[in-house]
Design a protein around this motif. Structure first.
Motif, PDB file in Angstrom:
ATOM      1  N   ARG A 159     -14.598  -7.882  13.315  1.00 34.49           N
ATOM      2  CA  ARG A 159     -15.237  -6.921  13.381  1.00 34.49           C
ATOM      3  C   ARG A 159     -16.240  -6.139  14.420  1.00 34.49           C
ATOM      4  N   GLY A 160     -17.242  -7.393  15.099  1.00 34.49           N
ATOM      5  CA  GLY A 160     -18.300  -6.825  16.070  1.00 34.49           C
ATOM      6  C   GLY A 160     -17.535  -7.561  17.526  1.00 34.49           C
ATOM      7  N   ARG A 161     -17.036  -8.434  17.270  1.00 35.96           N
ATOM      8  CA  ARG A 161     -16.596  -7.910  18.257  1.00 35.96           C
ATOM      9  C   ARG A 161     -15.197  -6.843  18.501  1.00 35.96           C
ATOM     10  N   GLY A 162     -15.249  -5.949  17.833  1.00 35.41           N
ATOM     11  CA  GLY A 162     -14.197  -4.627  18.415  1.00 35.41           C
ATOM     12  C   GLY A 162     -12.695  -4.925  18.478  1.00 35.41           C
ATOM     13  N   LEU A 163     -12.699  -5.763  17.413  1.00 35.61           N
ATOM     14  CA  LEU A 163     -11.510  -6.275  18.117  1.00 35.61           C
ATOM     15  C   LEU A 163     -10.240  -6.160  16.610  1.00 35.61           C
ATOM     16  N   LEU A 164     -10.955  -5.531  15.678  1.00 38.70           N
ATOM     17  CA  LEU A 164     -10.603  -5.718  13.719  1.00 38.70           C
ATOM     18  C   LEU A 164      -9.171  -4.657  13.952  1.00 38.70           C
ATOM     19  N   ILE A 165      -8.409  -4.887  13.691  1.00 37.47           N
ATOM     20  CA  ILE A 165      -7.301  -3.713  12.700  1.00 37.47           C
ATOM     21  C   ILE A 165      -6.895  -4.140  11.634  1.00 37.47           C
ATOM     22  N   ASN A 166      -8.043  -3.271   9.887  1.00 39.80           N
ATOM     23  CA  ASN A 166      -6.959  -3.109   9.207  1.00 39.80           C
ATOM     24  C   ASN A 166      -5.866  -2.429   8.678  1.00 39.80           C
ATOM     25  N   ILE A 167      -5.142  -2.811   8.241  1.00 39.68           N
ATOM     26  CA  ILE A 167      -3.330  -2.721   8.315  1.00 39.68           C
ATOM     27  C   ILE A 167      -3.672  -2.408   6.324  1.00 39.68           C
ATOM     28  N   ASN A 168      -3.056  -1.648   5.752  1.00 42.03           N
ATOM     29  CA  ASN A 168      -2.684  -1.626   3.803  1.00 42.03           C
ATOM     30  C   ASN A 168      -1.498  -2.410   3.917  1.00 42.03           C
ATOM     31  N   GLY A 169      -1.634  -2.839   3.389  1.00 42.68           N
ATOM     32  CA  GLY A 169      -0.542  -4.308   3.161  1.00 42.68           C
ATOM     33  C   GLY A 169       0.251  -4.433   1.120  1.00 42.68           C
ATOM     34  N   GLU A 170      -0.143  -3.333   0.809  1.00 39.62           N
ATOM     35  CA  GLU A 170      -0.163  -2.957  -0.295  1.00 39.62           C
ATOM     36  C   GLU A 170       1.364  -1.944  -0.296  1.00 39.62           C
ATOM     37  N   GLN A 171       1.394  -1.513   1.257  1.00 46.77           N
ATOM     38  CA  GLN A 171       2.160  -0.624   1.422  1.00 46.77           C
ATOM     39  C   GLN A 171       3.542  -1.156   0.737  1.00 46.77           C
ATOM     40  N   PRO A 172       5.116  -0.653   1.040  1.00 46.29           N
ATOM     41  CA  PRO A 172       6.898  -0.834   0.887  1.00 46.29           C
ATOM     42  C   PRO A 172       6.884  -1.737   2.358  1.00 46.29           C
ATOM     43  N   VAL A 173       7.520  -3.002   2.574  1.00 42.38           N
ATOM     44  CA  VAL A 173       6.792  -4.136   3.485  1.00 42.38           C
ATOM     45  C   VAL A 173       6.937  -2.653   5.193  1.00 42.38           C
ATOM     46  N   ASP A 174       8.383  -2.487   4.902  1.00 46.59           N
ATOM     47  CA  ASP A 174       8.633  -1.513   6.139  1.00 46.59           C
ATOM     48  C   ASP A 174       7.339  -0.707   6.635  1.00 46.59           C
ATOM     49  N   ASP A 175       6.785   0.191   5.593  1.00 45.98           N
ATOM     50  CA  ASP A 175       5.670   1.203   5.618  1.00 45.98           C
ATOM     51  C   ASP A 175       4.524  -0.233   6.897  1.00 45.98           C
ATOM     52  N   VAL A 176       4.132  -1.014   5.869  1.00 51.03           N
ATOM     53  CA  VAL A 176       3.450  -2.336   6.808  1.00 51.03           C
ATOM     54  C   VAL A 176       3.269  -2.326   8.051  1.00 51.03           C
ATOM     55  N   THR A 177       4.916  -2.656   8.516  1.00 48.00           N
ATOM     56  CA  THR A 177       5.198  -3.351  10.167  1.00 48.00           C
ATOM     57  C   THR A 177       4.791  -1.791  10.391  1.00 48.00           C
ATOM     58  N   SER A 178       5.315  -0.764  10.070  1.00 49.55           N
ATOM     59  CA  SER A 178       5.379   0.603  11.336  1.00 49.55           C
ATOM     60  C   SER A 178       3.850   0.861  11.207  1.00 49.55           C
ATOM     61  N   GLU A 179       2.702   0.354  10.365  1.00 47.46           N
ATOM     62  CA  GLU A 179       1.823   1.121  10.428  1.00 47.46           C
ATOM     63  C   GLU A 179       0.850   0.074  11.191  1.00 47.46           C
ATOM     64  N   ALA A 180       1.600  -1.185  11.315  1.00 44.58           N
ATOM     65  CA  ALA A 180       0.736  -1.895  12.223  1.00 44.58           C
ATOM     66  C   ALA A 180       1.154  -2.182  13.575  1.00 44.58           C
ATOM     67  N   ILE A 181       2.877  -1.795  13.813  1.00 42.04           N
ATOM     68  CA  ILE A 181       2.545  -1.464  15.359  1.00 42.04           C
ATOM     69  C   ILE A 181       2.367  -0.226  15.992  1.00 42.04           C
ATOM     70  N   LYS A 182       1.779   1.157  15.357  1.00 36.19           N
ATOM     71  CA  LYS A 182       1.999   2.202  15.429  1.00 36.19           C
ATOM     72  C   LYS A 182       0.201   1.570  15.726  1.00 36.19           C
ATOM     73  N   ALA A 183      -0.480   0.934  15.298  1.00 31.24           N
ATOM     74  CA  ALA A 183      -1.752   0.665  15.192  1.00 31.24           C
ATOM     75  C   ALA A 183      -1.790   0.257  16.682  1.00 31.24           C
ATOM     76  N   LEU A 184      -1.179  -0.837  16.610  1.00 33.89           N
ATOM     77  CA  LEU A 184      -0.870  -1.865  17.969  1.00 33.89           C
ATOM     78  C   LEU A 184      -0.825  -0.603  19.307  1.00 33.89           C
ATOM     79  N   ASP A 185       0.568  -0.662  19.473  1.00 36.88           N
ATOM     80  CA  ASP A 185       0.643   0.875  20.280  1.00 36.88           C
ATOM     81  C   ASP A 185      -0.696   1.915  20.538  1.00 36.88           C
ATOM     82  N   ALA A 186      -1.235   2.341  19.348  1.00 35.16           N
ATOM     83  CA  ALA A 186      -2.502   2.818  20.428  1.00 35.16           C
ATOM     84  C   ALA A 186      -3.665   2.215  20.541  1.00 35.16           C
TER      85      ALA A 186
END
Ligand code: AMP
Length: 186
Positions: A159-186
């Motif tokens: 977090r201190g290095r500005g690298l951390l992206i938190n993803i909610n891992g309690e969602q359905p599997v497909d939603d976790v994947t799309s949230e991660a990809i969306k965050a990385l694309d941004a």
């Protein structure tokens, strides 16, 4: 794209790592998988790490760093990216890993953290049937404890290095994947 994936046991780290690395066309490096393969083959490295892996303890850092160096070098030669799943697991590995990555021109672009609460982790882990040798209740509780004490401090570090992206891992599997990809694309 060069990524690290941090997640507690039971968060779906392996599944998400496979999907995200496939999406971005980068090699998936799982240190846990590499160790399990060596253990299954019964080679020297496998024999030296077997007790740690089966007991849910961290393999010594020098062994981990050697295997990571080799895998990252290969990944950079073949695709100039990687997704590291399961590394680093403590602050010493994080610091040494950053140093090594700098030498190789392979510094991470982002660190994905899959967030799952401990109750949910226990529910999933105690119910799962993958048959891994480290999937019995005592070892599961130990692996969670190792994560809490050794790996959780990395969240502040990244977090201190500005690298951390938190993803909610309690969602359905497909939603976790799309949230991660969306965050990385941004
Ligand atoms: P995983 O598949 O990521 O849950 O890893 C399984 C086991 O492999 C862990 O419980 C450790 O014994 C070992 N391991 C994997 N990655 C590391 C690492 N970066 N440092 C130390 N031990 C590791």
């Amino acid at each position: 794209m060069r990524l690290l994936l941090l997640a507690p046991p039971g968060a779906g780290k392996g599944t998400q790592a496979r999907r995200i690395s496939e999406h971005f066309g980068i090699p998936h490096i799982s240190t846990g998988e590499l160790f399990r393969q060596h253990v299954a083959e019964g080679d020297e490295l496998g024999k030296s790490v077997q007790a740690y892996v089966e007991g849910g303890d961290l393999v010594p850092d020098d062994v981990v760093l050697a295997i990571v160096r080799q895998a990252v070098e290969e990944a950079m030669n073949s695709s100039s990216g990687y997704l590291l799943d399961g590394f680093p697991r403590n602050l010493h590995q994080a610091r040494e890993g950053a140093h090594l990555a700098k030498q190789l021109g392979a510094s991470a672009d982002a660190v994905l953290h899959l967030e799952v609460g401990e109750d949910e982790l226990l529910r999933r882990l105690l119910g799962r049937t993958e048959g891994r040798v480290d999937d019995n209740e005592a070892t599961i509780r130990h692996r969670l404890e190792v994560y809490r004490t050794q790996t959780v401090p990395l969240l502040d570090y990244y977090r201190g290095r500005g690298l951390l992206i938190n993803i909610n891992g309690e969602q359905p599997v497909d939603d976790v994947t799309s949230e991660a990809i969306k965050a990385l694309d941004a």
